[in-house]
Motif scaffolding. Structure first.
Motif, PDB file in Angstrom:
ATOM      1  N   LYS A   1       0.850  -1.161  -0.016  1.00 30.80           N
ATOM      2  CA  LYS A   1      -0.023   0.069   0.034  1.00 30.80           C
ATOM      3  C   LYS A   1       0.836   1.175   0.021  1.00 30.80           C
ATOM      4  O   LYS A   1       1.836   1.276   0.595  1.00 30.80           O
ATOM      5  CB  LYS A   1      -0.853  -0.161   1.256  1.00 30.80           C
ATOM      6  N   ALA A   2       0.611   2.255  -0.881  1.00 34.67           N
ATOM      7  CA  ALA A   2       1.328   3.280  -0.844  1.00 34.67           C
ATOM      8  C   ALA A   2       1.410   3.816   0.488  1.00 34.67           C
ATOM      9  O   ALA A   2       0.427   3.843   1.274  1.00 34.67           O
ATOM     10  CB  ALA A   2       0.836   4.286  -1.988  1.00 34.67           C
ATOM     11  N   ARG A   3       2.719   4.680   0.718  1.00 32.65           N
ATOM     12  CA  ARG A   3       2.662   5.315   2.206  1.00 32.65           C
ATOM     13  C   ARG A   3       1.897   6.403   2.388  1.00 32.65           C
ATOM     14  O   ARG A   3       1.666   6.868   3.310  1.00 32.65           O
ATOM     15  CB  ARG A   3       4.260   5.781   2.248  1.00 32.65           C
ATOM     16  N   SER A   4       1.338   7.256   1.247  1.00 32.25           N
ATOM     17  CA  SER A   4       0.312   8.183   1.133  1.00 32.25           C
ATOM     18  C   SER A   4      -0.873   7.824   1.326  1.00 32.25           C
ATOM     19  O   SER A   4      -1.819   8.732   1.094  1.00 32.25           O
ATOM     20  CB  SER A   4       0.898   9.095   0.016  1.00 32.25           C
ATOM     21  N   VAL A   5      -1.306   6.654   1.425  1.00 25.56           N
ATOM     22  CA  VAL A   5      -2.555   6.254   1.192  1.00 25.56           C
ATOM     23  C   VAL A   5      -3.140   5.645   2.454  1.00 25.56           C
ATOM     24  O   VAL A   5      -2.605   4.980   3.681  1.00 25.56           O
ATOM     25  CB  VAL A   5      -2.352   4.972   0.344  1.00 25.56           C
ATOM     26  N   ALA A   6      -4.412   5.949   2.929  1.00 22.01           N
ATOM     27  CA  ALA A   6      -5.057   5.682   4.009  1.00 22.01           C
ATOM     28  C   ALA A   6      -6.270   4.666   3.765  1.00 22.01           C
ATOM     29  O   ALA A   6      -6.994   5.026   2.807  1.00 22.01           O
ATOM     30  CB  ALA A   6      -5.521   6.697   4.902  1.00 22.01           C
ATOM     31  N   LEU A   7      -6.703   3.641   4.516  1.00 24.28           N
ATOM     32  CA  LEU A   7      -7.779   2.904   4.166  1.00 24.28           C
ATOM     33  C   LEU A   7      -8.904   3.098   5.088  1.00 24.28           C
ATOM     34  O   LEU A   7      -8.405   3.213   6.502  1.00 24.28           O
ATOM     35  CB  LEU A   7      -7.433   1.346   4.308  1.00 24.28           C
ATOM     36  N   ARG A   8     -10.023   3.260   4.991  1.00 23.93           N
ATOM     37  CA  ARG A   8     -11.016   3.328   5.919  1.00 23.93           C
ATOM     38  C   ARG A   8     -12.157   2.210   5.863  1.00 23.93           C
ATOM     39  O   ARG A   8     -12.694   2.095   4.974  1.00 23.93           O
ATOM     40  CB  ARG A   8     -11.611   4.782   5.952  1.00 23.93           C
ATOM     41  N   PRO A   9     -12.205   1.268   6.910  1.00 24.21           N
ATOM     42  CA  PRO A   9     -12.933   0.129   6.655  1.00 24.21           C
ATOM     43  C   PRO A   9     -14.549   0.749   6.532  1.00 24.21           C
ATOM     44  O   PRO A   9     -14.852   1.638   7.209  1.00 24.21           O
ATOM     45  CB  PRO A   9     -12.763  -0.556   7.709  1.00 24.21           C
ATOM     46  N   GLU A  10     -15.282   0.112   5.692  1.00 21.84           N
ATOM     47  CA  GLU A  10     -16.626   0.258   5.565  1.00 21.84           C
ATOM     48  C   GLU A  10     -17.188  -1.005   5.477  1.00 21.84           C
ATOM     49  O   GLU A  10     -16.668  -2.027   5.086  1.00 21.84           O
ATOM     50  CB  GLU A  10     -16.860   1.347   4.360  1.00 21.84           C
ATOM     51  N   PRO A  11     -18.689  -1.181   5.718  1.00 22.54           N
ATOM     52  CA  PRO A  11     -19.424  -2.387   5.570  1.00 22.54           C
ATOM     53  C   PRO A  11     -19.375  -3.175   4.291  1.00 22.54           C
ATOM     54  O   PRO A  11     -19.026  -4.336   4.206  1.00 22.54           O
ATOM     55  CB  PRO A  11     -21.031  -1.805   6.058  1.00 22.54           C
ATOM     56  N   PHE A  12     -18.991  -2.367   3.071  1.00 18.08           N
ATOM     57  CA  PHE A  12     -18.698  -2.942   2.112  1.00 18.08           C
ATOM     58  C   PHE A  12     -17.476  -3.273   1.444  1.00 18.08           C
ATOM     59  O   PHE A  12     -17.219  -3.919   0.578  1.00 18.08           O
ATOM     60  CB  PHE A  12     -19.292  -1.828   0.679  1.00 18.08           C
ATOM     61  N   GLY A  13     -16.520  -2.770   2.206  1.00 16.93           N
ATOM     62  CA  GLY A  13     -14.962  -2.899   2.149  1.00 16.93           C
ATOM     63  C   GLY A  13     -14.320  -2.009   2.667  1.00 16.93           C
ATOM     64  O   GLY A  13     -13.935  -1.838   3.991  1.00 16.93           O
ATOM     65  N   ALA A  14     -13.759  -0.670   1.979  1.00 15.21           N
ATOM     66  CA  ALA A  14     -13.077   0.188   2.397  1.00 15.21           C
ATOM     67  C   ALA A  14     -13.173   1.354   1.499  1.00 15.21           C
ATOM     68  O   ALA A  14     -13.154   1.106   0.175  1.00 15.21           O
ATOM     69  CB  ALA A  14     -11.791  -0.402   2.628  1.00 15.21           C
ATOM     70  N   LEU A  15     -13.034   2.422   1.964  1.00 20.25           N
ATOM     71  CA  LEU A  15     -12.416   3.746   1.199  1.00 20.25           C
ATOM     72  C   LEU A  15     -10.967   3.880   1.347  1.00 20.25           C
ATOM     73  O   LEU A  15     -10.475   3.684   2.252  1.00 20.25           O
ATOM     74  CB  LEU A  15     -13.146   5.018   1.819  1.00 20.25           C
ATOM     75  N   VAL A  16     -10.443   4.195   0.191  1.00 19.74           N
ATOM     76  CA  VAL A  16      -8.840   4.360   0.145  1.00 19.74           C
ATOM     77  C   VAL A  16      -8.777   5.838  -0.412  1.00 19.74           C
ATOM     78  O   VAL A  16      -9.324   6.177  -1.494  1.00 19.74           O
ATOM     79  CB  VAL A  16      -8.568   3.499  -1.069  1.00 19.74           C
ATOM     80  N   TYR A  17      -7.940   6.467   0.351  1.00 21.01           N
ATOM     81  CA  TYR A  17      -7.607   7.780   0.053  1.00 21.01           C
ATOM     82  C   TYR A  17      -6.075   8.146  -0.309  1.00 21.01           C
ATOM     83  O   TYR A  17      -5.469   7.834   0.837  1.00 21.01           O
ATOM     84  CB  TYR A  17      -8.245   8.572   1.002  1.00 21.01           C
ATOM     85  N   HIS A  18      -5.633   8.703  -1.347  1.00 17.32           N
ATOM     86  CA  HIS A  18      -4.343   8.984  -1.574  1.00 17.32           C
ATOM     87  C   HIS A  18      -4.146  10.646  -1.266  1.00 17.32           C
ATOM     88  O   HIS A  18      -4.753  11.270  -1.814  1.00 17.32           O
ATOM     89  CB  HIS A  18      -3.877   8.866  -2.887  1.00 17.32           C
ATOM     90  N   PHE A  19      -3.259  10.857  -0.016  1.00 17.40           N
ATOM     91  CA  PHE A  19      -3.157  12.385   0.344  1.00 17.40           C
ATOM     92  C   PHE A  19      -2.280  13.059  -0.588  1.00 17.40           C
ATOM     93  O   PHE A  19      -2.372  14.295  -0.527  1.00 17.40           O
ATOM     94  CB  PHE A  19      -2.717  12.057   1.747  1.00 17.40           C
TER      95      PHE A  19
END
Length: 117
Positions: free
Chosen positions: A21-39
């Motif tokens: 996973k890229a170092r500038s990326v955060a995963l936020r767990p969700e019921p469907f899987g996750a949101l992935v955000y690249h800062f």
């Protein structure tokens, strides 16, 4: 004027190589899987499978993306779809090729990865 040199985002995703996973990326767990955000590039993506979330989180612990899919218990018939999803994540810079060795040298057993809760 030319654009500054940056990471090669046109590179072909190779599942035989080590990824993380890229170092500038955060995963936020969700019921469907996750949101992935690249800062860095401010891209937002959705992972629509808890298994895919587990694969992305486990990439850094395995010698290749292929090995991660095996370790996470992805059935062989479904692996092409997961490889395509990982290739899309690589193209959008959510995952990156890993140049360092995994953080642990322990032998990783094949089996289900811990899925996101």
């Amino acid at each position: 004027m030319t654009a500054p040199a940056g990471p090669d985002v046109t590179a072909v995703f190779d599942p035989a190589l080590p990824w993380q996973k890229a170092r500038s990326v955060a995963l936020r767990p969700e019921p469907f899987g996750a949101l992935v955000y690249h800062f860095g590039n401010r891209k937002l993506s959705f992972l629509k499978s808890r298994t895919l979330v587990a694969v992305v989180e486990a990439l850094a612990d395995h010698p290749s993306a292929e090995a991660t899919l095996v370790a996470c218990g992805v059935p062989e018939t479904q692996r092409p779809a997961y490889v395509k999803a990982l290739a899309d994540l690589a193209r959008s810079q959510m995952i990156e090729e890993r140049t360092s060795v995994p953080p642990t040298t322990r032998t990783l057993a094949a089996g289900p990865c811990t899925e996101a809760v």
